[in-house]
Write a protein that holds these residues in place. Sequence first.
Motif, PDB file in Angstrom:
ATOM      1  N   ALA A   1     -12.014  -4.737 -40.659  1.00 32.26           N
ATOM      2  CA  ALA A   1     -10.912  -5.360 -39.915  1.00 32.26           C
ATOM      3  C   ALA A   1     -10.139  -4.309 -39.128  1.00 32.26           C
ATOM      4  O   ALA A   1      -9.808  -4.516 -37.951  1.00 32.26           O
ATOM      5  CB  ALA A   1      -9.979  -6.109 -40.871  1.00 32.26           C
ATOM      6  N   GLU A   2      -9.879  -3.172 -39.751  1.00 28.92           N
ATOM      7  CA  GLU A   2      -9.170  -2.097 -39.066  1.00 28.92           C
ATOM      8  C   GLU A   2      -9.992  -1.550 -37.904  1.00 28.92           C
ATOM      9  O   GLU A   2      -9.456  -1.250 -36.840  1.00 28.92           O
ATOM     10  CB  GLU A   2      -8.821  -0.968 -40.041  1.00 28.92           C
ATOM     11  N   ILE A   3     -11.311  -1.443 -38.084  1.00 30.19           N
ATOM     12  CA  ILE A   3     -12.190  -0.931 -37.035  1.00 30.19           C
ATOM     13  C   ILE A   3     -12.178  -1.889 -35.842  1.00 30.19           C
ATOM     14  O   ILE A   3     -12.131  -1.459 -34.689  1.00 30.19           O
ATOM     15  CB  ILE A   3     -13.617  -0.688 -37.576  1.00 30.19           C
ATOM     16  N   CYS A   4     -12.192  -3.189 -36.108  1.00 37.26           N
ATOM     17  CA  CYS A   4     -12.094  -4.166 -35.015  1.00 37.26           C
ATOM     18  C   CYS A   4     -10.775  -3.985 -34.270  1.00 37.26           C
ATOM     19  O   CYS A   4     -10.734  -4.065 -33.036  1.00 37.26           O
ATOM     20  CB  CYS A   4     -12.206  -5.589 -35.555  1.00 37.26           C
ATOM     21  N   GLY A   5      -9.725  -3.740 -34.998  1.00 38.49           N
ATOM     22  CA  GLY A   5      -8.422  -3.506 -34.370  1.00 38.49           C
ATOM     23  C   GLY A   5      -8.413  -2.255 -33.514  1.00 38.49           C
ATOM     24  O   GLY A   5      -7.874  -2.240 -32.409  1.00 38.49           O
ATOM     25  N   ILE A   6      -9.031  -1.189 -34.014  1.00 38.47           N
ATOM     26  CA  ILE A   6      -9.113   0.064 -33.256  1.00 38.47           C
ATOM     27  C   ILE A   6      -9.931  -0.148 -31.988  1.00 38.47           C
ATOM     28  O   ILE A   6      -9.542   0.289 -30.903  1.00 38.47           O
ATOM     29  CB  ILE A   6      -9.734   1.193 -34.114  1.00 38.47           C
ATOM     30  N   THR A   7     -11.059  -0.838 -32.122  1.00 33.65           N
ATOM     31  CA  THR A   7     -11.922  -1.098 -30.974  1.00 33.65           C
ATOM     32  C   THR A   7     -11.166  -1.876 -29.909  1.00 33.65           C
ATOM     33  O   THR A   7     -11.264  -1.570 -28.716  1.00 33.65           O
ATOM     34  CB  THR A   7     -13.196  -1.848 -31.418  1.00 33.65           C
TER      35      THR A   7
ATOM     36  N   GLU B   1     -10.290   0.190 -23.510  1.00 31.38           N
ATOM     37  CA  GLU B   1     -10.501   0.810 -22.195  1.00 31.38           C
ATOM     38  C   GLU B   1     -11.265   2.121 -22.268  1.00 31.38           C
ATOM     39  O   GLU B   1     -11.952   2.489 -21.325  1.00 31.38           O
ATOM     40  CB  GLU B   1      -9.162   1.013 -21.460  1.00 31.38           C
ATOM     41  N   VAL B   2     -11.195   2.829 -23.377  1.00 31.08           N
ATOM     42  CA  VAL B   2     -11.927   4.103 -23.490  1.00 31.08           C
ATOM     43  C   VAL B   2     -13.193   3.975 -24.328  1.00 31.08           C
ATOM     44  O   VAL B   2     -14.064   4.838 -24.250  1.00 31.08           O
ATOM     45  CB  VAL B   2     -11.039   5.249 -24.035  1.00 31.08           C
ATOM     46  N   LEU B   3     -13.306   2.905 -25.096  1.00 31.95           N
ATOM     47  CA  LEU B   3     -14.491   2.732 -25.932  1.00 31.95           C
ATOM     48  C   LEU B   3     -15.531   1.818 -25.297  1.00 31.95           C
ATOM     49  O   LEU B   3     -16.699   1.864 -25.677  1.00 31.95           O
ATOM     50  CB  LEU B   3     -14.109   2.179 -27.308  1.00 31.95           C
ATOM     51  N   ALA B   4     -15.134   0.986 -24.332  1.00 35.47           N
ATOM     52  CA  ALA B   4     -16.041  -0.024 -23.774  1.00 35.47           C
ATOM     53  C   ALA B   4     -17.349   0.585 -23.266  1.00 35.47           C
ATOM     54  O   ALA B   4     -18.428   0.073 -23.571  1.00 35.47           O
ATOM     55  CB  ALA B   4     -15.344  -0.801 -22.667  1.00 35.47           C
ATOM     56  N   SER B   5     -17.267   1.670 -22.523  1.00 34.93           N
ATOM     57  CA  SER B   5     -18.495   2.268 -21.982  1.00 34.93           C
ATOM     58  C   SER B   5     -19.257   3.071 -23.037  1.00 34.93           C
ATOM     59  O   SER B   5     -20.453   3.299 -22.901  1.00 34.93           O
ATOM     60  CB  SER B   5     -18.162   3.170 -20.788  1.00 34.93           C
TER      61      SER B   5
ATOM     62  N   LEU C   1     -17.868   8.694 -30.156  1.00 41.22           N
ATOM     63  CA  LEU C   1     -17.010   9.844 -29.838  1.00 41.22           C
ATOM     64  C   LEU C   1     -17.727  11.186 -29.997  1.00 41.22           C
ATOM     65  O   LEU C   1     -17.175  12.217 -29.612  1.00 41.22           O
ATOM     66  CB  LEU C   1     -15.770   9.834 -30.729  1.00 41.22           C
ATOM     67  N   THR C   2     -18.922  11.186 -30.542  1.00 44.89           N
ATOM     68  CA  THR C   2     -19.628  12.439 -30.833  1.00 44.89           C
ATOM     69  C   THR C   2     -19.712  13.381 -29.629  1.00 44.89           C
ATOM     70  O   THR C   2     -19.430  14.578 -29.783  1.00 44.89           O
ATOM     71  CB  THR C   2     -21.014  12.157 -31.435  1.00 44.89           C
ATOM     72  N   PRO C   3     -20.067  12.927 -28.419  1.00 43.22           N
ATOM     73  CA  PRO C   3     -20.115  13.871 -27.290  1.00 43.22           C
ATOM     74  C   PRO C   3     -18.765  14.553 -27.022  1.00 43.22           C
ATOM     75  O   PRO C   3     -18.720  15.743 -26.714  1.00 43.22           O
ATOM     76  CB  PRO C   3     -20.541  13.008 -26.100  1.00 43.22           C
TER      77      PRO C   3
ATOM     78  N   MET D   1      -7.484  11.734 -32.575  1.00 43.19           N
ATOM     79  CA  MET D   1      -6.910  12.493 -31.472  1.00 43.19           C
ATOM     80  C   MET D   1      -7.742  12.273 -30.205  1.00 43.19           C
ATOM     81  O   MET D   1      -7.199  12.155 -29.104  1.00 43.19           O
ATOM     82  CB  MET D   1      -6.867  13.983 -31.825  1.00 43.19           C
ATOM     83  N   ALA D   2      -9.063  12.197 -30.372  1.00 45.92           N
ATOM     84  CA  ALA D   2      -9.949  11.979 -29.225  1.00 45.92           C
ATOM     85  C   ALA D   2      -9.645  10.645 -28.546  1.00 45.92           C
ATOM     86  O   ALA D   2      -9.666  10.558 -27.308  1.00 45.92           O
ATOM     87  CB  ALA D   2     -11.411  12.032 -29.671  1.00 45.92           C
ATOM     88  N   LEU D   3      -9.335   9.613 -29.328  1.00 42.55           N
ATOM     89  CA  LEU D   3      -8.992   8.320 -28.731  1.00 42.55           C
ATOM     90  C   LEU D   3      -7.733   8.418 -27.875  1.00 42.55           C
ATOM     91  O   LEU D   3      -7.699   7.920 -26.752  1.00 42.55           O
ATOM     92  CB  LEU D   3      -8.822   7.257 -29.818  1.00 42.55           C
ATOM     93  N   TYR D   4      -6.713   9.062 -28.395  1.00 40.22           N
ATOM     94  CA  TYR D   4      -5.474   9.251 -27.629  1.00 40.22           C
ATOM     95  C   TYR D   4      -5.749  10.095 -26.379  1.00 40.22           C
ATOM     96  O   TYR D   4      -5.253   9.814 -25.297  1.00 40.22           O
ATOM     97  CB  TYR D   4      -4.404   9.937 -28.484  1.00 40.22           C
ATOM     98  N   TRP D   5      -6.527  11.157 -26.542  1.00 40.96           N
ATOM     99  CA  TRP D   5      -6.846  12.061 -25.425  1.00 40.96           C
ATOM    100  C   TRP D   5      -7.624  11.317 -24.338  1.00 40.96           C
ATOM    101  O   TRP D   5      -7.315  11.443 -23.148  1.00 40.96           O
ATOM    102  CB  TRP D   5      -7.635  13.256 -25.958  1.00 40.96           C
ATOM    103  N   LEU D   6      -8.629  10.537 -24.734  1.00 40.40           N
ATOM    104  CA  LEU D   6      -9.402   9.764 -23.762  1.00 40.40           C
ATOM    105  C   LEU D   6      -8.521   8.761 -23.019  1.00 40.40           C
ATOM    106  O   LEU D   6      -8.661   8.577 -21.808  1.00 40.40           O
ATOM    107  CB  LEU D   6     -10.561   9.029 -24.451  1.00 40.40           C
ATOM    108  N   ARG D   7      -7.621   8.123 -23.741  1.00 40.48           N
ATOM    109  CA  ARG D   7      -6.704   7.162 -23.099  1.00 40.48           C
ATOM    110  C   ARG D   7      -5.832   7.874 -22.065  1.00 40.48           C
ATOM    111  O   ARG D   7      -5.625   7.391 -20.969  1.00 40.48           O
ATOM    112  CB  ARG D   7      -5.829   6.480 -24.140  1.00 40.48           C
ATOM    113  N   ARG D   8      -5.343   9.044 -22.426  1.00 44.89           N
ATOM    114  CA  ARG D   8      -4.499   9.813 -21.486  1.00 44.89           C
ATOM    115  C   ARG D   8      -5.322  10.255 -20.277  1.00 44.89           C
ATOM    116  O   ARG D   8      -4.841  10.218 -19.150  1.00 44.89           O
ATOM    117  CB  ARG D   8      -3.877  11.004 -22.218  1.00 44.89           C
TER     118      ARG D   8
END
Length: 109
Positions: free
Chosen positions: A55-61, A66-70, A84-86, A98-105
């Motif tokens: 449930a939490e993973i669905c929320g994160i997704t 906008e940064v995970l779709a592709s 996120l591995t690359p 942190m990578a999620l926040y960084w990608l969003r920025r």
Amino acid sequence: MAQARKTLTQYADELEQWVAQGWLTGQETCSELQDMATLTDLISQEAAGSREVQAEICGITGRFQEVLASRLPPGSPGTILEALTPILEAHPGMWPGMALYWLRRQAAS
């Protein structure tokens, strides 16, 4: 054997390093840093195969769509960590949260 706890100076040094690397802006709140740590923990649990965090993973997704779709197309069997591995390989020491926040920025600029 008990694990040694970090001092405030050690945490401050890490934060300064992350800001210097451009991973953080230096304007993050304690809540945002805590959120990054929580995201990292949940992403790690998902990668380990835990069903308890779905449930939490669905929320994160959804929250970072906008940064995970592709990187994580709908119906993809991959995990957020795999998506996120690359980024994480290119930035050793960066947390997945942190990578999620960084990608969003990065996407916003």
